[in-house]
Write a protein that holds these residues in place. Structure first.
Motif, PDB file in Angstrom:
ATOM      1  N   ALA A  48     -26.403-127.730 -29.064  1.00 14.67           N
ATOM      2  CA  ALA A  48     -27.482-128.724 -29.122  1.00 14.67           C
ATOM      3  C   ALA A  48     -28.747-128.213 -28.439  1.00 14.67           C
ATOM      4  O   ALA A  48     -29.856-128.409 -28.931  1.00 14.67           O
ATOM      5  CB  ALA A  48     -27.008-130.029 -28.474  1.00 14.67           C
ATOM      6  N   ALA A  49     -28.575-127.537 -27.278  1.00 14.87           N
ATOM      7  CA  ALA A  49     -29.745-127.056 -26.551  1.00 14.87           C
ATOM      8  C   ALA A  49     -30.492-125.987 -27.343  1.00 14.87           C
ATOM      9  O   ALA A  49     -31.714-126.000 -27.449  1.00 14.87           O
ATOM     10  CB  ALA A  49     -29.322-126.506 -25.195  1.00 14.87           C
ATOM     11  N   LEU A  71     -32.302-135.541 -35.209  1.00 17.15           N
ATOM     12  CA  LEU A  71     -32.642-134.177 -34.796  1.00 17.15           C
ATOM     13  C   LEU A  71     -34.147-133.911 -34.902  1.00 17.15           C
ATOM     14  O   LEU A  71     -34.573-132.763 -34.872  1.00 17.15           O
ATOM     15  CB  LEU A  71     -31.873-133.168 -35.656  1.00 17.15           C
ATOM     16  CG  LEU A  71     -30.352-133.155 -35.471  1.00 17.15           C
ATOM     17  CD1 LEU A  71     -29.705-132.238 -36.497  1.00 17.15           C
ATOM     18  CD2 LEU A  71     -29.983-132.725 -34.056  1.00 17.15           C
ATOM     19  N   ASP A  72     -34.920-134.977 -35.058  1.00 12.05           N
ATOM     20  CA  ASP A  72     -36.382-134.878 -35.167  1.00 12.05           C
ATOM     21  C   ASP A  72     -36.815-134.120 -36.420  1.00 12.05           C
ATOM     22  O   ASP A  72     -37.840-133.434 -36.426  1.00 12.05           O
ATOM     23  CB  ASP A  72     -36.987-134.221 -33.916  1.00 12.05           C
ATOM     24  CG  ASP A  72     -36.794-135.067 -32.670  1.00 12.05           C
ATOM     25  OD1 ASP A  72     -36.857-136.300 -32.788  1.00 12.05           O
ATOM     26  OD2 ASP A  72     -36.558-134.493 -31.590  1.00 12.05           O
ATOM     27  N   VAL A  73     -36.025-134.248 -37.472  1.00 20.63           N
ATOM     28  CA  VAL A  73     -36.397-133.706 -38.777  1.00 20.63           C
ATOM     29  C   VAL A  73     -36.886-134.874 -39.631  1.00 20.63           C
ATOM     30  O   VAL A  73     -36.159-135.859 -39.826  1.00 20.63           O
ATOM     31  CB  VAL A  73     -35.197-133.021 -39.467  1.00 20.63           C
ATOM     32  CG1 VAL A  73     -35.576-132.553 -40.862  1.00 20.63           C
ATOM     33  CG2 VAL A  73     -34.709-131.845 -38.615  1.00 20.63           C
ATOM     34  N   ARG A  74     -38.097-134.792 -40.126  1.00 19.18           N
ATOM     35  CA  ARG A  74     -38.617-135.847 -41.002  1.00 19.18           C
ATOM     36  C   ARG A  74     -37.864-135.832 -42.321  1.00 19.18           C
ATOM     37  O   ARG A  74     -37.542-134.768 -42.851  1.00 19.18           O
ATOM     38  CB  ARG A  74     -40.111-135.640 -41.283  1.00 19.18           C
ATOM     39  CG  ARG A  74     -41.016-135.828 -40.085  1.00 19.18           C
ATOM     40  CD  ARG A  74     -42.478-135.866 -40.519  1.00 19.18           C
ATOM     41  NE  ARG A  74     -42.878-134.647 -41.199  1.00 19.18           N
ATOM     42  CZ  ARG A  74     -43.430-134.609 -42.405  1.00 19.18           C
ATOM     43  NH1 ARG A  74     -43.634-135.724 -43.096  1.00 19.18           N
ATOM     44  NH2 ARG A  74     -43.786-133.452 -42.943  1.00 19.18           N
ATOM     45  N   THR A  75     -37.573-136.998 -42.840  1.00 23.06           N
ATOM     46  CA  THR A  75     -36.863-137.074 -44.112  1.00 23.06           C
ATOM     47  C   THR A  75     -37.518-138.070 -45.052  1.00 23.06           C
ATOM     48  O   THR A  75     -38.241-138.973 -44.623  1.00 23.06           O
ATOM     49  CB  THR A  75     -35.390-137.503 -43.920  1.00 23.06           C
ATOM     50  OG1 THR A  75     -35.351-138.851 -43.430  1.00 23.06           O
ATOM     51  CG2 THR A  75     -34.654-136.585 -42.970  1.00 23.06           C
ATOM     52  N   ALA A  97     -26.577-131.987 -41.292  1.00 21.36           N
ATOM     53  CA  ALA A  97     -27.891-132.059 -40.654  1.00 21.36           C
ATOM     54  C   ALA A  97     -28.080-130.947 -39.636  1.00 21.36           C
ATOM     55  O   ALA A  97     -29.140-130.312 -39.573  1.00 21.36           O
ATOM     56  CB  ALA A  97     -28.074-133.435 -39.989  1.00 21.36           C
ATOM     57  N   THR A  98     -27.061-130.689 -38.830  1.00 24.43           N
ATOM     58  CA  THR A  98     -27.158-129.653 -37.799  1.00 24.43           C
ATOM     59  C   THR A  98     -27.338-128.274 -38.437  1.00 24.43           C
ATOM     60  O   THR A  98     -28.174-127.471 -38.013  1.00 24.43           O
ATOM     61  CB  THR A  98     -25.920-129.662 -36.895  1.00 24.43           C
ATOM     62  OG1 THR A  98     -25.816-130.942 -36.265  1.00 24.43           O
ATOM     63  CG2 THR A  98     -26.004-128.582 -35.824  1.00 24.43           C
TER      64      THR A  98
END
Length: 229
Positions: free
Chosen positions: A3-4, A61-65, A218-219
């Motif tokens: 995650a980091a 995860l701060d990804v715009r979708t 997503a990851t």
């Protein structure tokens, strides 16, 4: 990727002036809902459920979708990627079926349905006609690796007809898939599992399992988009 490390990678991407932007396409439509599951549920409903979970996982995860075909009314395959020309990636969500010759009959809640318990598992597809094949394959492999690490098992079913781009992670070439080759950005079509398989259908209906699968997708996708940026 932990995650980091993923947070650092995405932060670096954001430093370019924008957050990653992923279009999540819900395969099929209300009018043409795709395959029918072993218990009579339309593929479109499976696709919509998982796409919503993937979109939510990416947003965390701060990804715009942006959901494509959210209302289930976009019949034109070419119109789907055209709706999101500025997206960094196009991900189309589907669920798999089997050929007519492999189907058997059974009774479910008083109705005759068709099923096949021969094949189960996920797979991914890319097109050599896509303008960014290299990143399409990279992201498909990254997603596949994350899924397998979490215990999801890919299918070998599609290797009978579709050449492998990466056999280990069940990534196939499917050059004439319209949503892949008409996309202006790297693109992957994801088949989450085989809804004609009676046991797998129940797993694919489970919201908790959907959330786990969506989180790994997503990851993997976020890490891929951050790589080399």
């Amino acid at each position: 990727m932990g995650a980091a490390a993923l947070a650092i990678t995405l932060s670096a991407h954001a430093g370019t002036g924008k957050a990653p932007f992923v279009a999540v396409d819900i395969g099929h439509t209300l009018a043409a809902p795709g395959a029918t599951s072993a218990r009579g549920r339309a593929e479109f409903e499976f696709n919509r459920d998982l796409a919503l979970q993937v979109s939510a996982a990416l947003e965390r995860l701060d990804v715009r979708t942006e959901l494509v075909n959210a209302e289930g009314t976009i019949e034109s395959l070419a119109a789907r990627p055209a709706q999101v020309p500025t997206a960094d990636f196009f991900l189309s969500i589907h669920h798999d079926s089997v050929g007519e010759s492999e189907l058997e009959y059974w009774e479910w809640q008083g109705e005759t349905q068709r099923y096949s318990d021969r094949w189960a598992g996920h797979s991914l597809f890319v097109s050599r006609r896509n303008p960014d094949l290299e990143r399409s394959v990279l992201c498909a492999v990254t997603i596949g690796a994350r899924l397998q690490r979490a215990g999801f098992v890919p299918t070998e079913k599609n290797g009978r007809r579709r050449e492998y781009a990466d056999r280990q992670h069940a990534v196939h070439f499917y050059d004439n898939l319209v949503v892949l080759y008409r996309a202006r950005q790297p693109a992957v079509l994801f088949e989450a599992g085989v809804i004609k398989h009676r046991d797998e259908e129940l797993l694919l209906r489970d919201p908790q399992r959907q959330a786990l699968m969506a989180g790994e997708i997503a990851t993997g996708l976020a890490a891929c988009l951050g790589a080399g940026r």
